[in-house]
Scaffold this motif. Structure first.
Motif, PDB file in Angstrom:
ATOM      1  N   GLY A  54      -7.570  -6.424   1.286  1.00 36.75           N
ATOM      2  CA  GLY A  54      -7.361  -6.529   2.728  1.00 36.75           C
ATOM      3  C   GLY A  54      -6.289  -5.574   3.222  1.00 36.75           C
ATOM      4  O   GLY A  54      -6.460  -4.900   4.245  1.00 36.75           O
ATOM      5  N   ARG A  55      -5.185  -5.508   2.505  1.00 34.70           N
ATOM      6  CA  ARG A  55      -4.107  -4.582   2.874  1.00 34.70           C
ATOM      7  C   ARG A  55      -4.574  -3.130   2.766  1.00 34.70           C
ATOM      8  O   ARG A  55      -4.321  -2.322   3.669  1.00 34.70           O
ATOM      9  N   ALA A  56      -5.270  -2.801   1.672  1.00 36.01           N
ATOM     10  CA  ALA A  56      -5.755  -1.434   1.481  1.00 36.01           C
ATOM     11  C   ALA A  56      -6.710  -1.035   2.602  1.00 36.01           C
ATOM     12  O   ALA A  56      -6.665   0.094   3.100  1.00 36.01           O
ATOM     13  N   LEU A  57      -7.569  -1.956   3.013  1.00 35.08           N
ATOM     14  CA  LEU A  57      -8.506  -1.666   4.096  1.00 35.08           C
ATOM     15  C   LEU A  57      -7.771  -1.463   5.415  1.00 35.08           C
ATOM     16  O   LEU A  57      -8.087  -0.536   6.174  1.00 35.08           O
ATOM     17  N   ALA A  58      -6.796  -2.319   5.689  1.00 38.84           N
ATOM     18  CA  ALA A  58      -6.052  -2.195   6.942  1.00 38.84           C
ATOM     19  C   ALA A  58      -5.367  -0.843   7.043  1.00 38.84           C
ATOM     20  O   ALA A  58      -5.416  -0.173   8.089  1.00 38.84           O
ATOM     21  N   LEU A  59      -4.756  -0.403   5.967  1.00 40.76           N
ATOM     22  CA  LEU A  59      -4.049   0.881   5.984  1.00 40.76           C
ATOM     23  C   LEU A  59      -5.024   2.055   6.072  1.00 40.76           C
ATOM     24  O   LEU A  59      -4.759   3.044   6.755  1.00 40.76           O
ATOM     25  N   ALA A  60      -6.171   1.936   5.410  1.00 39.38           N
ATOM     26  CA  ALA A  60      -7.170   3.001   5.459  1.00 39.38           C
ATOM     27  C   ALA A  60      -7.720   3.172   6.872  1.00 39.38           C
ATOM     28  O   ALA A  60      -7.875   4.295   7.365  1.00 39.38           O
ATOM     29  N   PHE A  61      -8.025   2.057   7.529  1.00 36.46           N
ATOM     30  CA  PHE A  61      -8.528   2.149   8.902  1.00 36.46           C
ATOM     31  C   PHE A  61      -7.442   2.634   9.856  1.00 36.46           C
ATOM     32  O   PHE A  61      -7.730   3.366  10.812  1.00 36.46           O
ATOM     33  N   ALA A  62      -6.199   2.234   9.614  1.00 37.99           N
ATOM     34  CA  ALA A  62      -5.094   2.713  10.445  1.00 37.99           C
ATOM     35  C   ALA A  62      -4.970   4.229  10.352  1.00 37.99           C
ATOM     36  O   ALA A  62      -4.784   4.918  11.365  1.00 37.99           O
ATOM     37  N   LYS A  63      -5.096   4.757   9.144  1.00 39.91           N
ATOM     38  CA  LYS A  63      -5.034   6.213   8.952  1.00 39.91           C
ATOM     39  C   LYS A  63      -6.192   6.915   9.658  1.00 39.91           C
ATOM     40  O   LYS A  63      -6.090   8.076  10.047  1.00 39.91           O
ATOM     41  N   GLY A  64      -7.308   6.193   9.821  1.00 40.11           N
ATOM     42  CA  GLY A  64      -8.472   6.755  10.489  1.00 40.11           C
ATOM     43  C   GLY A  64      -8.430   6.634  11.999  1.00 40.11           C
ATOM     44  O   GLY A  64      -9.377   7.022  12.676  1.00 40.11           O
ATOM     45  N   GLY A  65      -7.360   6.052  12.524  1.00 43.86           N
ATOM     46  CA  GLY A  65      -7.209   5.977  13.970  1.00 43.86           C
ATOM     47  C   GLY A  65      -7.664   4.689  14.609  1.00 43.86           C
ATOM     48  O   GLY A  65      -7.711   4.575  15.838  1.00 43.86           O
ATOM     49  N   ALA A  66      -8.024   3.691  13.796  1.00 43.60           N
ATOM     50  CA  ALA A  66      -8.514   2.426  14.341  1.00 43.60           C
ATOM     51  C   ALA A  66      -7.371   1.593  14.912  1.00 43.60           C
ATOM     52  O   ALA A  66      -6.192   1.805  14.610  1.00 43.60           O
ATOM     53  N   ARG A  67      -7.741   0.643  15.740  1.00 40.59           N
ATOM     54  CA  ARG A  67      -6.816  -0.379  16.229  1.00 40.59           C
ATOM     55  C   ARG A  67      -7.104  -1.643  15.422  1.00 40.59           C
ATOM     56  O   ARG A  67      -8.252  -2.099  15.375  1.00 40.59           O
ATOM     57  N   LEU A  68      -6.085  -2.197  14.798  1.00 41.79           N
ATOM     58  CA  LEU A  68      -6.273  -3.270  13.824  1.00 41.79           C
ATOM     59  C   LEU A  68      -6.002  -4.653  14.406  1.00 41.79           C
ATOM     60  O   LEU A  68      -5.137  -4.838  15.261  1.00 41.79           O
ATOM     61  N   ALA A  69      -6.760  -5.607  13.888  1.00 41.28           N
ATOM     62  CA  ALA A  69      -6.506  -7.032  14.122  1.00 41.28           C
ATOM     63  C   ALA A  69      -6.551  -7.685  12.753  1.00 41.28           C
ATOM     64  O   ALA A  69      -7.588  -7.675  12.088  1.00 41.28           O
ATOM     65  N   ILE A  70      -5.430  -8.232  12.294  1.00 41.20           N
ATOM     66  CA  ILE A  70      -5.356  -8.746  10.931  1.00 41.20           C
ATOM     67  C   ILE A  70      -4.816 -10.168  10.925  1.00 41.20           C
ATOM     68  O   ILE A  70      -4.021 -10.552  11.783  1.00 41.20           O
ATOM     69  N   CYS A  71      -5.275 -10.938   9.942  1.00 43.67           N
ATOM     70  CA  CYS A  71      -4.757 -12.295   9.786  1.00 43.67           C
ATOM     71  C   CYS A  71      -4.644 -12.629   8.301  1.00 43.67           C
ATOM     72  O   CYS A  71      -5.295 -12.012   7.458  1.00 43.67           O
ATOM     73  N   ALA A  72      -3.816 -13.595   8.011  1.00 45.97           N
ATOM     74  CA  ALA A  72      -3.635 -14.113   6.654  1.00 45.97           C
ATOM     75  C   ALA A  72      -2.830 -15.395   6.775  1.00 45.97           C
ATOM     76  O   ALA A  72      -2.211 -15.668   7.805  1.00 45.97           O
ATOM     77  N   ARG A  73      -2.822 -16.186   5.704  1.00 49.40           N
ATOM     78  CA  ARG A  73      -2.084 -17.442   5.745  1.00 49.40           C
ATOM     79  C   ARG A  73      -0.585 -17.247   5.500  1.00 49.40           C
ATOM     80  O   ARG A  73       0.220 -18.060   5.939  1.00 49.40           O
ATOM     81  N   GLY A  74      -0.218 -16.175   4.795  1.00 49.54           N
ATOM     82  CA  GLY A  74       1.192 -15.905   4.529  1.00 49.54           C
ATOM     83  C   GLY A  74       1.767 -14.944   5.540  1.00 49.54           C
ATOM     84  O   GLY A  74       1.423 -13.769   5.576  1.00 49.54           O
ATOM     85  N   ASP A  75       2.670 -15.434   6.405  1.00 42.40           N
ATOM     86  CA  ASP A  75       3.147 -14.631   7.532  1.00 42.40           C
ATOM     87  C   ASP A  75       4.045 -13.480   7.107  1.00 42.40           C
ATOM     88  O   ASP A  75       3.968 -12.380   7.665  1.00 42.40           O
ATOM     89  N   GLU A  76       4.916 -13.694   6.118  1.00 41.96           N
ATOM     90  CA  GLU A  76       5.866 -12.654   5.735  1.00 41.96           C
ATOM     91  C   GLU A  76       5.150 -11.405   5.230  1.00 41.96           C
ATOM     92  O   GLU A  76       5.430 -10.281   5.674  1.00 41.96           O
ATOM     93  N   ALA A  77       4.206 -11.590   4.320  1.00 41.57           N
ATOM     94  CA  ALA A  77       3.460 -10.445   3.788  1.00 41.57           C
ATOM     95  C   ALA A  77       2.586  -9.814   4.869  1.00 41.57           C
ATOM     96  O   ALA A  77       2.420  -8.588   4.918  1.00 41.57           O
ATOM     97  N   LEU A  78       2.037 -10.637   5.757  1.00 40.99           N
ATOM     98  CA  LEU A  78       1.199 -10.125   6.848  1.00 40.99           C
ATOM     99  C   LEU A  78       2.005  -9.222   7.774  1.00 40.99           C
ATOM    100  O   LEU A  78       1.542  -8.136   8.152  1.00 40.99           O
ATOM    101  N   GLN A  79       3.206  -9.655   8.131  1.00 36.19           N
ATOM    102  CA  GLN A  79       4.037  -8.849   9.027  1.00 36.19           C
ATOM    103  C   GLN A  79       4.492  -7.566   8.358  1.00 36.19           C
ATOM    104  O   GLN A  79       4.710  -6.538   9.026  1.00 36.19           O
TER     105      GLN A  79
END
Length: 244
Positions: A19-44
């Motif tokens: 999930g993290r790898a995908l979020a960063l890959a899409f961010a590098k591609g110019g996407a606008r991200l919406a992400i969620c997870a149960r652990g807030d510290e790692a998510l932030q």
């Protein structure tokens, strides 16, 4: 211009691993991200990494298999961005570790794995699809596993939950394909993640890194795959076919 510029990409279970790898890959591609997870510290922390890449992100702590958390997450994202282009149902759990054989599998643990891994993606997809159908455009990508295509002793409820994902992907795809929305699935193969360590604690063979398997997701989120629907992709095979 990057392939995914301004595309709104929603990823569940985005605080670590794939999930993290995908979020960063899409961010590098110019996407606008919406992400969620149960652990807030790692998510932030992931949200901060996305912002460092110059991308926009909405990060909401929540359980992607809980109806009220799903409604809150999707509603906030739709209010912020206006729509959702891509949904990646990535959040999942392995269950008890070591994984017991089915004969000894506790009912409560079995039900929890199915809730998170199969019912969660069903509820997320059901909530996000109406907006995609209204726009007659959108891509839903489910994460499956080799254990969801072949039953293996010792993979317990996890494998069975992924069998459910595969059937659900095909069913949703058949229902919405003529409306311009596509639903596909990816087997990322075995990866070097915390979840894999729990599933195979004595692993003695080479594993892919999460960053190595993102290309097939980028493809399925792009206009290049606009006619691809109801298909199952294996990340390593996709890379081989692309000559990478």
């Amino acid at each position: 211009m990057n392939t995914h510029t301004n595309q709104v990409v929603m990823i569940t279970g985005a605080s670590k691993g794939l999930g993290r790898a995908l979020a960063l890959a899409f961010a590098k591609g110019g996407a606008r991200l919406a992400i969620c997870a149960r652990g807030d510290e790692a998510l932030q922390q992931v949200a901060a990494e996305i912002k460092q890449l110059g991308a926009e992100v909405v990060a909401i702590r929540g359980d992607a298999a809980n109806q009220s958390d799903i409604e809150r997450f999707v509603a906030l994202v739709e209010a912020h961005y206006g729509h959702i282009d891509v949904l990646i149902n990535n959040a999942s759990i392995i269950g008890p570790s070591p994984i017991p054989y089915l004969l000894d599998y506790p009912e409560e643990d079995f039900a929890e794995v199915i809730r998170v891994n199969t019912i969660g993606p069903f509820l997320m997809t059901k909530r996000v699809l109406p907006g995609m159908l209204q726009r007659r455009k959108g891509s839903v990508i489910n994460v499956t596993s080799e254990a969801g295509n072949t039953g293996y002793a010792g993979w317990g409820a996890y494998g069975i939950s992924k069998f459910g994902i595969e059937g659900m992907t095909q069913t949703f795809a058949d229902e919405v394909g003529e409306a311009g929305v596509r639903v596909n699935m990816v087997d990322p193969t075995e990866m070097n993640t915390q979840m894999h360590k729990l599933a195979v604690p004595d692993c003695d063979y080479e594993l892919a890194e999460p960053e190595d398997v993102v290309d097939v997701f980028l493809y399925l989120a792009s206009d290049e795959s606009s006619t691809v629907n109801g298909q199952r992709f294996v990340a390593s095979q996709f890379l081989e076919e692309r000559g990478r």
